[in-house]
Design an enzyme around this catalytic site. Structure first.
Site, PDB file in Angstrom:
ATOM      1  N   SER A 146       0.874  -1.174   0.000  1.00  0.00           N
ATOM      2  CA  SER A 146       0.000   0.000   0.000  1.00  0.00           C
ATOM      3  C   SER A 146       0.907   1.219   0.000  1.00  0.00           C
ATOM      4  O   SER A 146       2.096   1.118   0.350  1.00  0.00           O
ATOM      5  CB  SER A 146      -0.877  -0.001   1.265  1.00  0.00           C
ATOM      6  N   TYR A 150      -2.353  -1.646  10.238  1.00  0.00           N
ATOM      7  CA  TYR A 150      -2.248  -1.760   8.779  1.00  0.00           C
ATOM      8  C   TYR A 150      -0.942  -1.142   8.297  1.00  0.00           C
ATOM      9  O   TYR A 150      -0.189  -1.761   7.519  1.00  0.00           O
ATOM     10  CB  TYR A 150      -3.452  -1.071   8.132  1.00  0.00           C
TER      11      TYR A 150
END
Length: 264
Positions: free
Chosen positions: A142, A155
């Site tokens: 990401s 995350y």
């Protein structure tokens, strides 16, 4: 390495994972598909893979049930005939400030996004080494591999960790002809962002230089390239696919209501 024949794509029941599985199939690669809960989505992915002319196999994969769940990589490799490409795409997240988060939530995200990717990579790499044909490991991270976001502590930690793991594996596996890279998407129109089947060109994003979210196929195209012989000298890299979001900062880019930033 010769053109890869077999791939395992985790989390390929929808979104980016599905697009990757279909893109690889279009290049003549047989694909192992995994899903967590959406068995119907996995069946749809399998249908598209077969329509593209490739073989496929499907397994359920629960990356909170570790280390045993990673055996699915071996099961898929056995059914397909091997594994030349592993794409670690299965992932989850949370939306809660760190001080409000319980340990179970923290561990659940780390388990899926980092521990699971490590164990799947380990199993796939052992298979690749035994086969002696080299291979490709591609980790879907990401923009938060590189940049933080409020409310996404586990995350961000997992994706940053996966980025570092990518680099270590690139060093350690290079002698076997295995390349290891990460692909770091920004906002992509997928079920995870609540934008399934949305044309990203209809979704303005004033704080993103290209002015819109991305499409899962745009991420899949980069992954498909990394799986080809053309990418054989690329390893240890993180390729950001975010429309320029990270140039603006992912926190601020989503708060902009106009494009005055373009002016001098």
């Amino acid at each position: 390495m010769n053109a890869p024949l077999y791939a395992v794509v985790t989390g390929s029941d929808s979104g980016i994972g599905k697009a990757i599985a279909v893109a690889l199939a279009g290049g003549g690669v047989d694909v192992g598909i995994t899903y967590h809960q959406d068995s119907a989505g996995a069946i749809r992915t399998a249908e598209e893979v077969r329509q593209a002319g490739a073989r496929c196999a499907v397994r359920q994969l629960d990356l909170t049930d570790l280390p045993g769940a990673a055996a699915v990589v071996d099961e898929l490799a056995d059914e397909l005939g091997g594994v030349d490409v592993l794409v670690n795409c299965a992932g989850t997240g949370s939306s809660e400030k760190a001080l409000d988060m319980d340990y179970a939530t923290w561990r659940s995200v780390l388990s899926v996004d980092l521990d699971g990717a490590f164990l799947c990579a380990q199993r796939a790499a052992r298979r690749m080494i035994a086969a002696g044909r080299g291979g490709r490991i591609i980790n879907i991270t990401s923009v938060h591999e590189h940049l933080p976001r409020v409310g996404a502590a586990p995350y961000c930690a997992a994706k940053a960790g996966l980025g570092a793991l990518t680099q270590v594996l690139a060093l350690e596996l290079s002698e076997h002809g295995i390349t290891v890279n990460s692909v770091a998407p920004g906002e992509i129109s997928t079920p995870m962002t609540g934008q399934e089947d949305v044309d990203p060109h209809t979704e303005p994003r004033h704080g993103v230089p290209l002015g819109r979210p991305g499409h899962a196929k745009e991420v899949a195209a980069v992954v498909a390239f990394l799986a080809t012989p053309a990418a054989s000298y690329l390893t240890g890299a993180s390729i950001v696919v975010d429309g320029g979001m990270s140039l603006m900062g992912p926190q601020a880019s989503q708060l902009m209501t106009d494009e005055k930033w373009r002016q001098i």
